[in-house]
Design a protein around this motif. Structure first.
Motif, PDB file in Angstrom:
ATOM      1  N   UNK A  68       0.976  -5.841   8.673  1.00 18.20           N
ATOM      2  CA  UNK A  68       1.252  -6.838   7.600  1.00 18.20           C
ATOM      3  C   UNK A  68       0.443  -7.367   6.780  1.00 18.20           C
ATOM      4  N   UNK A  69      -0.589  -7.979   7.456  1.00 20.10           N
ATOM      5  CA  UNK A  69      -1.907  -8.644   6.785  1.00 20.10           C
ATOM      6  C   UNK A  69      -2.442  -7.596   5.833  1.00 20.10           C
ATOM      7  N   UNK A  70      -2.643  -6.464   6.333  1.00 17.36           N
ATOM      8  CA  UNK A  70      -3.403  -5.422   5.527  1.00 17.36           C
ATOM      9  C   UNK A  70      -2.595  -5.192   4.345  1.00 17.36           C
ATOM     10  N   UNK A  71      -1.252  -4.883   4.798  1.00 18.64           N
ATOM     11  CA  UNK A  71      -0.325  -4.389   3.433  1.00 18.64           C
ATOM     12  C   UNK A  71      -0.494  -5.580   2.487  1.00 18.64           C
ATOM     13  N   UNK A  72      -0.306  -6.811   2.981  1.00 17.44           N
ATOM     14  CA  UNK A  72      -0.701  -8.002   1.971  1.00 17.44           C
ATOM     15  C   UNK A  72      -1.695  -7.965   1.236  1.00 17.44           C
ATOM     16  N   UNK A  73      -2.689  -7.721   1.842  1.00 17.52           N
ATOM     17  CA  UNK A  73      -4.112  -7.823   1.185  1.00 17.52           C
ATOM     18  C   UNK A  73      -4.533  -6.474   0.497  1.00 17.52           C
ATOM     19  N   UNK A  74      -3.798  -5.451   0.436  1.00 16.92           N
ATOM     20  CA  UNK A  74      -4.259  -4.257  -0.302  1.00 16.92           C
ATOM     21  C   UNK A  74      -3.735  -4.013  -1.775  1.00 16.92           C
ATOM     22  N   UNK A  75      -3.157  -4.980  -2.303  1.00 15.78           N
ATOM     23  CA  UNK A  75      -2.867  -5.083  -3.739  1.00 15.78           C
ATOM     24  C   UNK A  75      -2.100  -3.604  -3.911  1.00 15.78           C
ATOM     25  N   UNK A  76      -1.120  -3.445  -3.250  1.00 11.01           N
ATOM     26  CA  UNK A  76       0.140  -2.540  -3.360  1.00 11.01           C
ATOM     27  C   UNK A  76      -0.598  -0.964  -3.020  1.00 11.01           C
ATOM     28  N   UNK A  77      -1.652  -1.003  -2.590  1.00 10.88           N
ATOM     29  CA  UNK A  77      -2.258   0.514  -2.220  1.00 10.88           C
ATOM     30  C   UNK A  77      -2.063   0.983  -0.906  1.00 10.88           C
ATOM     31  N   UNK A  78      -1.435   0.270  -0.044  1.00 11.47           N
ATOM     32  CA  UNK A  78      -0.852   0.401   1.238  1.00 11.47           C
ATOM     33  C   UNK A  78       0.441   0.497   1.580  1.00 11.47           C
ATOM     34  N   UNK A  79       0.991   1.626   1.847  1.00 14.31           N
ATOM     35  CA  UNK A  79       2.392   1.556   2.358  1.00 14.31           C
ATOM     36  C   UNK A  79       2.737   1.970   3.930  1.00 14.31           C
ATOM     37  N   UNK A  80       3.086   0.911   4.550  1.00 16.26           N
ATOM     38  CA  UNK A  80       2.992   0.948   5.968  1.00 16.26           C
ATOM     39  C   UNK A  80       4.513   1.375   6.451  1.00 16.26           C
ATOM     40  N   UNK A  81       4.582   2.367   7.427  1.00 17.31           N
ATOM     41  CA  UNK A  81       5.930   3.098   7.581  1.00 17.31           C
ATOM     42  C   UNK A  81       6.171   3.305   9.191  1.00 17.31           C
ATOM     43  N   UNK A  82       7.053   2.862   9.953  1.00 20.52           N
ATOM     44  CA  UNK A  82       7.248   3.098  10.877  1.00 20.52           C
ATOM     45  C   UNK A  82       7.918   4.700  11.183  1.00 20.52           C
ATOM     46  N   UNK A  83       7.480   5.343  11.958  1.00 19.44           N
ATOM     47  CA  UNK A  83       7.936   6.727  12.069  1.00 19.44           C
ATOM     48  C   UNK A  83       7.043   7.476  12.795  1.00 19.44           C
ATOM     49  N   UNK A  84       7.265   9.035  12.856  1.00 20.51           N
ATOM     50  CA  UNK A  84       6.497   9.936  13.504  1.00 20.51           C
ATOM     51  C   UNK A  84       5.463  10.549  12.626  1.00 20.51           C
ATOM     52  N   UNK A  85       4.205  10.843  12.964  1.00 19.97           N
ATOM     53  CA  UNK A  85       3.487  11.712  11.998  1.00 19.97           C
ATOM     54  C   UNK A  85       3.932  13.160  11.781  1.00 19.97           C
ATOM     55  N   UNK A  86       5.093  13.624  12.550  1.00 23.69           N
ATOM     56  CA  UNK A  86       5.460  14.999  12.258  1.00 23.69           C
ATOM     57  C   UNK A  86       6.549  14.855  11.066  1.00 23.69           C
TER      58      UNK A  86
END
Length: 336
Positions: A68-86
């Motif tokens: 979450x810290x990286x999401x907060x510091x990325x200026x809306x350039x990162x979307x982090x999703x729980x899921x499978x890479x498939x």
């Protein structure tokens, strides 16, 4: 953990970071998928390299919370999703994307998971016999305590490439009649007692439980099936010119990736000249790292995990995706 004087977590440096970034080569305005976010090392490197966007995916809810810290510091350039890479196609579509410019996959268990004994991945740390990346579904304890001996033998022999799978499966089924397995060190001790340790004079050796724990983890998380489906999803999701970088850590994973890139780059074995001619699909990838890239001496000296790592990579052509069938990726995939 945080560094003294700031609130930025200490970053795990991912394996083969330099070669992976050489493949991805991020540019302004591009979009990337990090299918195995982990501790965020590849994602942060991509975000730092150019003004681009990253969709990062991880099966482990702990990794999502820790990122979450990286999401907060990325200026809306990162979307982090729980899921499978498939599931990357659907995840990208949910983010409003029809295709992306690059995808990176660091396959297998993360260092964070191995370091957390309570997750049950390591035979070196005591913890519950779990191994579930998503922390739900069938656990390693369920497999060890409930599966038939022949099924355990097959899982350990194929997914662990363990030559003495018969002896291990037999010892497990005999012991569990007296007491079920619930802890990692309990199972590891049984395997060591069954196989013994190789003599030291024969040189460096792996722990006797290594291959069995690998097999259980792969089976519990259907890792090889997930990898095959993720490769096919990446083929469909990458735009022409898009780059794919995959880091593997053992021979089963590497064979799947190697087979995929051989087939998709037009280098698969041809049928006999006496067989009927069948039109071959146009190559959907250009192989960027024939033979794979391995870590240099300086990296392996500072990070022993890098010794078994291999990077394979491809660049997407304008050809249509090839038909996908799990059977094309080998029997190990269908076992999962």
């Amino acid at each position: 953990m945080t560094r003294s004087g700031d609130h930025t977590p200490d970053l795990h440096i991912p394996v083969l970071l330099g070669p992976v970034m050489d493949v991805l080569c991020p540019a302004h305005g591009e979009v990337f998928v990090d299918g195995t976010f982990g501790a965020g090392g590849y994602t942060r490197a991509v975000l730092d390299a150019a003004s681009c966007r990253v969709i990062a995916i991880d099966r482990d809810p702990n990794a999502i919370a820790a990122g979450d810290w990286l999401v907060q510091s990325s200026a809306d350039r990162l979307t982090l999703v729980q899921g499978r890479f498939s599931q990357m196609e659907q995840i990208a579509a949910d983010a409003g994307l029809a295709n992306v410019d690059g995808i990176v996959l660091d396959v297998g268990v993360s260092s964070m998971q191995l370091d957390q004994g309570e997750r049950g991945f390591s035979f070196m740390r005591d913890g519950p016999l779990d191994m579930r990346m998503e922390q739900q579904g069938t656990s390693a304890a369920d497999v060890v305590n409930e599966f038939e001996e022949r099924d355990l033998r097959h899982i350990i022999g194929v997914l662990g490439e363990e030559k003495r799978a018969f002896a291990i499966a037999k010892a497990i089924t005999k012991r569990r009649k007296l007491e079920p397995f619930t802890r990692t060190l309990d199972l590891a001790a049984l395997i060591e007692a069954t196989l013994g340790r190789p003599p030291k004079f024969k040189g460096p050796s792996i722990h006797p439980a290594t291959r069995t724990f690998q097999a259980l983890r792969i089976y519990v998380n259907a890792e090889l099936r997930e990898l095959a489906e993720a490769l096919a999803a990446a083929e469909r999701l990458l735009a022409p010119g898009g780059r794919l970088a995959i880091v593997t850590f053992h021979s089963l994973e590497d064979r799947i990736v190697k087979r995929f890139l051989h087939q998709r780059s037009g280098r698969a074995a041809r049928a006999s000249r006496h067989a009927p001619q069948v039109a071959e699909p146009d190559p959907s990838f250009e192989d960027l790292a024939r033979g794979g890239v391995v870590a240099d001496e300086s990296e392996t000296a500072s990070n022993p995990r890098a010794r078994s790592a291999r990077l394979r990579a491809g660049r997407r052509t304008e050809a249509e995706p090839h038909p996908f069938a799990l059977e094309d990726f080998g029997r190990e995939v269908t076992l999962c």
